[in-house]
Design a protein around this motif. Structure first.
Motif, short mmCIF file in Angstrom:
data_model
loop_
_atom_site.label_atom_id
_atom_site.label_comp_id
_atom_site.label_asym_id
_atom_site.label_seq_id
_atom_site.Cartn_x
_atom_site.Cartn_y
_atom_site.Cartn_z
N LEU A 70 47.30 49.97 34.35
CA LEU A 70 46.47 50.51 35.44
C LEU A 70 45.01 50.61 34.99
N ALA A 71 44.81 51.04 33.76
CA ALA A 71 43.44 51.16 33.23
C ALA A 71 42.78 49.78 33.16
N LEU A 72 43.55 48.78 32.76
CA LEU A 72 43.00 47.41 32.69
C LEU A 72 42.68 46.91 34.09
N TRP A 73 43.58 47.21 35.03
CA TRP A 73 43.37 46.76 36.41
C TRP A 73 42.12 47.40 37.01
N LYS A 74 41.92 48.68 36.72
CA LYS A 74 40.74 49.37 37.29
C LYS A 74 39.46 48.81 36.68
N ARG A 75 39.48 48.51 35.38
CA ARG A 75 38.31 47.88 34.77
C ARG A 75 38.04 46.54 35.48
N ASP A 76 39.13 45.83 35.74
CA ASP A 76 38.99 44.53 36.37
C ASP A 76 38.41 44.62 37.79
N LEU A 77 38.72 45.72 38.49
CA LEU A 77 38.13 45.92 39.83
C LEU A 77 36.60 45.90 39.73
N VAL A 78 36.09 46.56 38.67
CA VAL A 78 34.64 46.64 38.48
C VAL A 78 34.09 45.27 38.07
N VAL A 79 34.80 44.60 37.15
CA VAL A 79 34.35 43.27 36.70
C VAL A 79 34.32 42.29 37.88
N GLN A 80 35.38 42.32 38.69
CA GLN A 80 35.45 41.39 39.84
C GLN A 80 34.33 41.68 40.84
N ALA A 81 34.08 42.97 41.09
CA ALA A 81 33.03 43.33 42.04
C ALA A 81 31.67 42.82 41.54
N LEU A 82 31.42 42.98 40.24
CA LEU A 82 30.15 42.48 39.67
C LEU A 82 30.12 40.95 39.76
N GLY A 83 31.27 40.32 39.49
CA GLY A 83 31.34 38.85 39.56
C GLY A 83 30.97 38.35 40.95
N ARG A 84 31.44 39.08 41.98
CA ARG A 84 31.13 38.64 43.36
C ARG A 84 29.64 38.76 43.66
N ARG A 85 28.91 39.55 42.86
CA ARG A 85 27.46 39.67 43.05
C ARG A 85 26.70 38.83 42.02
#
Ligand SMILES: C[S@@+](CC[C@H](N)C(=O)[O-])C[C@H]1O[C@@H](n2cnc3c(N)ncnc32)[C@H](O)[C@@H]1O
Length: 418
Positions: free
Chosen positions: A84-99
């Motif tokens: 879950l901790a990895l997934w939540k980090r990935d939410l942030v990484v993906q959001a930054l990637g989309r920008r």
């Protein structure tokens, strides 16, 4: 079918091999082989109900709460905490990637700082007349029905102890026809409760509410009648919160970080980032009742807080502290611009979920050497971070902070410098 990924709301996403349609499936994990029953259209696909997990992912765990699956409060109790901790980090990484942030820029996103369950000091319960009775709980997944809560693992013991008495109380009051909220915040001087009612209570009900407040030693019980402003039905003590060593009054319904532990983690990051800024005043934008402003002031900074809720500004002003000013200001409509920003050595901003687009654009053009962004929405954080970086800031650190164990929700504290 095989689950590809987990979407931002915590549901698994799989693609039908026959039609190519996307299915959104609660309660699954990436890589799992599942049998599902497709349901209603949802967004670009269709929601689906899990019928069986045919091959489970290694990260699958037994959900600890008996309400899991029906209650909409937690989406991911079936995922091991590390995953879950990895997934939540990935939410942030993906959001930054989309920008447009590339892999090198996002590689520095820190590991998620996960805070334990059982620490929440505030909760908003749904209340509703349902099935001939009155229920207190959380909204069911994708539904307006309320799942009655017997137990919940998220609140602190003191908050959990109020659930059963509040459930009994709401059976005796006129509830809003379409349901409403019962918001409970544990302050340092006692619980502050804001209860939605559908009609003006009669004298007897008012007396019962006051007796309830006394019996449970609430600091304050306010009523919001027909969606109006909260008005106190029992004001026994001023609900106050200790911030930066000062007690500050919490307005009824005012914002407070959901847990002491989460607040401490965010404050710690903010203080450390600002410590490295040159001497000079600091702005705390979207400052609430001073979660950051008061510790910054306690650390010796002159601080100016700007905030859209007049009651919160009033609570900070009422402290009458030298070197701490508070301004009632709509920062969406009137962000601080060149003139307003020029006296600050650092700016902290912590907007609501919509983010701080207009303010971030002004910071990009006129902001000081250090800007700290605190956010509860990776998507708007990434949009605002893009503005800052395009304006010449370097994104120095990004820390996902998980104050909402098991929800598809993550906060971020990030430091920008130039
Ligand atoms: C996430 S809370 C953060 C509050 C505070 N920094 C804290 O940590 O307790 C966001 C704050 O932004 C305020 N807010 C919402 N919309 C605003 C606006 N348009 N202008 C200024 N403040 C706003 C809310 O009242 C709330 O206090």
């Amino acid at each position: 079918m095989v689950v590809d990924t987990i979407g931002a709301r915590g549901d698994g996403i799989a693609t039908r091999s026959d039609t190519g349609e996307r299915l959104y499936i609660p309660g699954v994990l990436p890589g799992e082989h599942v049998t599902v029953r497709p349901g209603e259209p949802r967004g670009d696909g269709r929601s689906a109900r899990l019928e069986a997990v045919d091959a489970a992912a290694p990260e699958r765990v037994e959900p600890p709460c008996p309400h899991f699956g029906r209650c909409g409060g937690c989406a991911l109790q079936h995922m091991a905490p590390e995953a879950l901790a990895l997934w939540k980090r990935d939410l942030v990484v993906q959001a930054l990637g989309r920008r447009g942030f590339d892999a090198e820029q996002t590689s520095g996103v820190a590991a998620t700082l996960s805070l334990p369950a059982g620490t929440r000091r505030r909760a908003t319960f749904a209340i509703k007349g349902q099935g001939g009775g009155a229920v207190l709980g959380f909204n069911a997944r994708a539904s307006h029905a309320v799942v009655p809560i017997e137990t919940c693992l998220l609140p602190s013991d003191a908050l959990r102890a109020l659930v059963a008495p509040l459930r009994d109380l709401i059976r005796t009051v006129p509830l809003p026809r379409k349901g409403g909220d019962c918001a409970v915040t544990l302050t340092d001087t006692g619980a502050d409760v804001v209860l939605d009612l559908g009609a003006e209570p009669d004298l007897e009900t008012r007396e019962r509410l006051a007796a309830f407040a006394a019996a449970h030693d609430l600091a304050r019980l306010s009523l919001r009648i027909d969606g109006g402003p909260p008005e106190p039905a029992a004001a026994r003590r001023l609900p106050e919160v200790r911030l930066g060593g000062r007690l500050v009054a919490l307005p009824a319904g005012g914002f407070l970080q959901p847990s002491r532990e989460g607040e401490a983690a965010l404050v710690d990051h903010v203080l450390r980032a600002v410590e490295a800024a040159p001497p000079g005043p600091v702005a705390d934008l979207f400052g609430g009742i001073g979660t950051f402003a008061l510790p910054l002031h306690g650390a010796g900074r002159v601080v100016h807080l700007a905030e859209g809720a007049a009651e919160a500004v009033g609570a900070v002003s009422a402290l009458g502290l030298d070197g701490l000013t508070a301004e009632h200001r709509d920062l969406f409509e009137r962000p601080l611009g060149a003139k307003g920003l020029k006296r600050f050595a650092a700016v902290v901003f912590d907007p609501p979920r919509a983010g701080a687009q207009a303010q971030a654009a002004e910071l990009a053009a006129h902001g000081p050497g250090v800007v700290v962004a605190v956010s509860c929405n990776p998507a708007t954080f990434a949009r605002d971070a893009r503005l800052l970086v395009d304006g010449g800031y370097t994104m120095e650190s990004v820390v996902p902070v998980d104050q909402f164990p098991w929800a598809a929700h993550v906060e971020v504290v990030a430091v920008f410098r130039r």
